[in-house]
Design an enzyme around this catalytic site. Structure first.
Site, mmCIF file in Angstrom:
data_model
loop_
_atom_site.group_PDB
_atom_site.id
_atom_site.type_symbol
_atom_site.label_atom_id
_atom_site.label_comp_id
_atom_site.label_asym_id
_atom_site.label_seq_id
_atom_site.Cartn_x
_atom_site.Cartn_y
_atom_site.Cartn_z
ATOM 1 N N ASP A 159 7.687 4.716 -9.960
ATOM 2 C CA ASP A 159 8.502 4.570 -8.757
ATOM 3 C C ASP A 159 9.998 4.556 -9.072
ATOM 4 O O ASP A 159 10.614 3.506 -9.242
ATOM 5 C CB ASP A 159 8.119 3.311 -7.976
ATOM 6 C CG ASP A 159 6.805 3.480 -7.235
ATOM 7 O OD1 ASP A 159 6.351 4.626 -7.107
ATOM 8 O OD2 ASP A 159 6.244 2.476 -6.795
ATOM 9 N N ARG B 60 3.959 6.203 1.819
ATOM 10 C CA ARG B 60 4.381 7.607 1.925
ATOM 11 C C ARG B 60 3.838 8.429 0.760
ATOM 12 O O ARG B 60 4.382 9.470 0.414
ATOM 13 C CB ARG B 60 5.909 7.711 1.978
ATOM 14 C CG ARG B 60 6.627 7.085 0.806
ATOM 15 C CD ARG B 60 8.125 7.327 0.893
ATOM 16 N NE ARG B 60 8.848 6.623 -0.155
ATOM 17 C CZ ARG B 60 10.134 6.783 -0.413
ATOM 18 N NH1 ARG B 60 10.838 7.631 0.312
ATOM 19 N NH2 ARG B 60 10.729 6.097 -1.360
ATOM 20 N N LYS C 281 4.007 12.593 -2.679
ATOM 21 C CA LYS C 281 4.905 11.560 -2.181
ATOM 22 C C LYS C 281 5.834 12.176 -1.139
ATOM 23 O O LYS C 281 6.598 13.090 -1.448
ATOM 24 C CB LYS C 281 5.714 10.956 -3.325
ATOM 25 C CG LYS C 281 6.596 9.787 -2.899
ATOM 26 C CD LYS C 281 7.240 9.130 -4.101
ATOM 27 C CE LYS C 281 8.094 7.927 -3.696
ATOM 28 N NZ LYS C 281 8.724 7.277 -4.862
ATOM 29 N N ASP D 205 4.475 -4.568 -7.373
ATOM 30 C CA ASP D 205 3.827 -3.371 -6.838
ATOM 31 C C ASP D 205 4.403 -2.098 -7.439
ATOM 32 O O ASP D 205 3.879 -1.006 -7.175
ATOM 33 C CB ASP D 205 3.938 -3.331 -5.303
ATOM 34 C CG ASP D 205 5.373 -3.412 -4.823
ATOM 35 O OD1 ASP D 205 5.968 -4.503 -4.946
ATOM 36 O OD2 ASP D 205 5.901 -2.409 -4.317
ATOM 37 N N ASN D 206 5.449 -2.208 -8.238
ATOM 38 C CA ASN D 206 6.019 -1.053 -8.933
ATOM 39 C C ASN D 206 5.717 -1.076 -10.426
ATOM 40 O O ASN D 206 6.359 -0.364 -11.194
ATOM 41 C CB ASN D 206 7.541 -1.009 -8.729
ATOM 42 C CG ASN D 206 7.925 -0.701 -7.303
ATOM 43 O OD1 ASN D 206 7.155 -0.111 -6.558
ATOM 44 N ND2 ASN D 206 9.113 -1.112 -6.911
ATOM 45 N N GLY E 165 6.768 7.923 6.670
ATOM 46 C CA GLY E 165 5.944 8.473 5.611
ATOM 47 C C GLY E 165 6.570 9.626 4.859
ATOM 48 O O GLY E 165 5.934 10.246 4.002
ATOM 49 N N ARG F 92 -1.614 -0.243 -9.835
ATOM 50 C CA ARG F 92 -0.478 -1.134 -10.084
ATOM 51 C C ARG F 92 -0.958 -2.576 -10.213
ATOM 52 O O ARG F 92 -2.081 -2.907 -9.828
ATOM 53 C CB ARG F 92 0.506 -1.036 -8.909
ATOM 54 C CG ARG F 92 0.924 0.372 -8.556
ATOM 55 C CD ARG F 92 1.217 0.517 -7.068
ATOM 56 N NE ARG F 92 1.536 1.893 -6.702
ATOM 57 C CZ ARG F 92 2.769 2.374 -6.624
ATOM 58 N NH1 ARG F 92 3.796 1.577 -6.811
ATOM 59 N NH2 ARG F 92 2.974 3.634 -6.314
ATOM 60 N N GLY G 95 0.811 -1.208 0.000
ATOM 61 C CA GLY G 95 0.000 0.000 0.000
ATOM 62 C C GLY G 95 0.844 1.257 0.000
ATOM 63 O O GLY G 95 2.070 1.219 0.147
ATOM 64 N N ARG H 278 3.508 14.121 -7.873
ATOM 65 C CA ARG H 278 3.625 13.419 -9.145
ATOM 66 C C ARG H 278 2.253 13.212 -9.755
ATOM 67 O O ARG H 278 1.229 13.242 -9.070
ATOM 68 C CB ARG H 278 4.388 12.108 -8.989
ATOM 69 C CG ARG H 278 3.856 11.131 -7.972
ATOM 70 C CD ARG H 278 4.811 9.947 -7.857
ATOM 71 N NE ARG H 278 4.258 8.882 -7.027
ATOM 72 C CZ ARG H 278 4.865 7.722 -6.827
ATOM 73 N NH1 ARG H 278 6.035 7.480 -7.408
ATOM 74 N NH2 ARG H 278 4.318 6.797 -6.061
#
Length: 509
Positions: free
Chosen positions: A277, A108, A128, A267-268, A141, A198, A105, A191
């Protein structure tokens, strides 16, 4: 009127438009609490706007003057919430270095809202480094200035290289301390992407056996980002096929600019085929086929030459996670999923050969081209010759010349092998009646002169840490025109000095 022209017309008509005037929507929030957690940014002391990206701002109809509004800095730093924003941290899981991690998840990062674009569609804004979320896993975070500069610069560099990527709107710095390997200072990047969904967003519900959550998420993605597929009876199959193809083409783009991601965990991986990422990435200097840019990657899982294979492995995990959408019978679903995955290899093979052929200036397809390309890459590897400079200088070769390729040969360390290759290359150019001037122009349009080398990023970071952020703007301007000569910036195209050739980056980068 086209998208860019329409955006410019709107900005001229509304020069006083501010961030607070933009139309917001919350389609991802509407999915429900199963998909995210509502959060609030943490205030950042001594916040300073280090850079505003007018090019990215234009995508959402925001003029440069908007950055002068004090409220803009407050929102971008996390010191105030955007009115109408719905701040969310999304839930996902993933395979990290090949191992299943059941919950990750946004630890940050927090989604603010989606903003309508004058050119059509919308862009999600995500902060971010704006503080803890329920997925921070005991972390703070925060993002540090070092990693924030690297992401800010590289996402824009990749865009201007023509590689699909997230974008960056603003970079905020602070004197607030953050503990990593050493004590650093905090920063926040805003961003942008049409979607930050993802592969891991689907994996988490598949492995939790919450298959009813897959369809609403897939429908959200298809309706907003693949609308041409919505009315098809096989829309999930068609959608996954396109995701496979986009991911394959992304890998081809990475390979042919010498880009190494460093952490290709599921996850990226973007569901839209975007570079997502920017952590321990790197553009190769001296070419090494097995180059590992992330010193945390001890086994070389994400080495340069492994990226296409890992891209396929990752999409196979996505297809597995979405099998319940493909057919109610598990065996039939697996059969469909297996067929979908074939699209990856076909798309990668076609795209990467086309890109390599363009890089060495071949106009036509002929037998033996792939061998010619591979021989050049092999001799680069043998001498660890500079990847970017070697390809850029190839445009100087003239088809009718004989003897050493002066002006190019000096870049190549395996010179005898290069001399033999040049003879065959010239013969190949003559066989298709190649025009030297036209070929040089075409090659220089795909072989960049400037990339974000690690030592350039590091120099920028060191200056910013010392209080001088001017190099951020200098590099942003330079990397916005990576294929242009820019004689005043020749030093930025040089090979890194010996002491900077082994800058180490890790997952904390």
């Amino acid at each position: 009127m086209n998208g860019p022209g329409r955006r410019r017309a709107i900005l001229r008509a509304m020069p006083n438009l501010s961030l607070h005037d933009l139309p917001l929507d919350h389609a991802y929030a509407a999915l429900g609490d199963s998909y995210h957690a509502r959060v609030h940014p943490a205030s950042l002391s001594d916040a300073r706007l280090l850079h505003f990206n007018a090019d990215a701002a234009a995508l959402i109809g925001l003029p440069p003057a908007a950055a002068q509004d004090p409220r803009f800095l407050d929102v971008m730093a996390g010191n105030a919430e955007l009115p109408g924003g719905d701040y969310l941290a999304s839930l996902y899981a993933g395979h990290q270095f090949g191992q299943w991690v059941p919950q990750l998840g946004d630890g940050r990062a927090m989604l603010v809202a989606a903003v309508g674009s004058p050119g059509g569609g919308s862009w999600e804004l995500q902060l971010k480094g704006a503080g803890q979320t329920p997925f921070s896993r005991f972390a703070d975070g925060r993002a540090v200035l070092r990693s924030s500069i690297r992401e800010y610069l590289c996402s824009e560099a990749m865009h201007h290289l023509g590689i699909p990527t997230t974008r960056a709107l603003s970079l905020v710095g602070s004197a607030e301390p953050v503990r990593r390997e050493t004590l650093e200072t905090a920063a926040v990047v805003c961003r942008m992407a049409p979607s930050f969904v993802r592969f891991g967003h689907f994996e988490v519900f598949y492995y939790r056996n919450q298959h009813d959550q897959l369809r609403p998420l897939a429908d959200h993605v298809i309706q907003r980002h693949f609308p041409q597929l919505w009315d098809r009876p096989d829309r999930y199959r068609a959608w996954l096929t396109e995701v496979c193809e986009r991911t394959a083409r992304l890998m081809a783009g990475w390979q042919t600019v010498g880009f190494c991601h460093g952490v290709m965990n599921t996850d990226n991986m973007s569901i839209l085929g975007l570079t997502l990422d920017y952590g321990p990435y790197g553009f190769m200097d001296g070419f090494e086929s097995g180059h590992i840019c992330n010193h945390s990657d001890e086994g070389g899982r994400y080495a340069y030459d492994q990226q296409p294979r890992i891209g396929h492995w990752n999409v196979s995990r996505l297809v597995q996670a979405t099998l319940p959408l493909l057919h109610e019978d598990p065996e039939a679903a697996v059969e469909i999923g297996t067929a979908i995955l074939e699209a990856y290899g076909l798309a990668y093979g076609q795209d990467v050969v086309q890109r390599w052929r363009a890089k060495i200036g071949l106009r036509e397809h002929r037998d033996g081209d792939e061998q010619l390309i591979n021989r050049f890459l092999t001799l680069l590897h043998q001498g660890r010759s500079d990847f970017t400079r070697s390809f850029r200088h190839l445009s100087r070769i003239r088809a009718a010349d004989t003897g050493p390729a002066t002006g190019v040969r000096e870049e190549i360390l395996a010179q005898e092998a290069f001399d033999a290759w040049v003879e065959d290359y010239r013969a190949r150019l003559r066989a298709e009646g190649s025009d030297d001037a036209a070929r040089a122009a075409a090659m220089n349009a795909v072989n960049p002169k400037y990339v974000l080398r690690n030592h350039l990023a590091q120099h920028c970071i060191e200056r910013a840490e010392a209080g001088d952020s001017s190099e951020i703007g200098r590099l942003m301007d330079l990397l916005a025109r990576p294929f242009d000569e820019q004689p005043e910036s020749e030093a930025y195209a040089a090979e890194p000095p010996p002491e900077a050739r082994h800058i180490s980056v890790s997952c904390s980068s």
